[in-house]
Design a protein around this motif. Structure first.
Motif: not given
Length: 142
Positions: A132-136
């Motif tokens: 999710l942090s990579q997507l953010g």
């Protein structure tokens, strides 16, 4: 090894597909239509895996969408069910409510999520927060 991941709607259509091995388009169409018929005909209380030719098919239903994985004989069914669960949890965290409509409108994002989790059909990332942090990060750069 995971050979393919499909997302199938209850309305008999494939919303998303990602293959990790070469298959002719005609073969994909036949495979997907066979799987749709087979999965939709199964009882809801039945087993979530079955053999299909030289593959094991593992699936789970979430709302109106079935997540389907075709794997080779060496793959662990329970491990793939856990992978499917994590995939859906990430989709649910990223999208408000996952539906076949959301998937079709955001195919690029679904591909990115799956590519973060898999490399060449092998599970490489299982940390939900990291994915999710990579997507953010990608969203903040747009």
């Amino acid at each position: 090894m995971i050979k393919f991941v499909l997302m199938i709607s209850k309305s008999n259509r494939t919303c998303f597909s990602r293959y990790f091995e070469d298959r002719e388009l005609k073969e994909r169409v036949i495979l997907e239509s066979d799987l749709i018929r087979t999965i939709l005909a199964r009882k809801t209380k039945g087993c979530s895996f079955f053999d299909y030719h030289d593959l094991k098919i593992i699936f789970r239903q979430f709302a109106s969408v079935f997540i389907v994985c075709g794997v080779d004989e060496e793959e662990n069914e329970i491990g793939i069910l856990e992978f499917i669960q994590l995939f859906v949890e990430i989709l649910d965290s990223y999208f408000p409510k996952v539906s076949d409509f959301d998937i079709m409108l955001n195919l690029e994002k679904v591909h990115i999520i799956l590519e973060e989790m898999l490399s060449n059909g092998h599970i490489t990332e299982t940390r939900k927060g990291h994915i999710l942090s990579q997507l953010g990060l990608m969203d903040s750069n747009r």
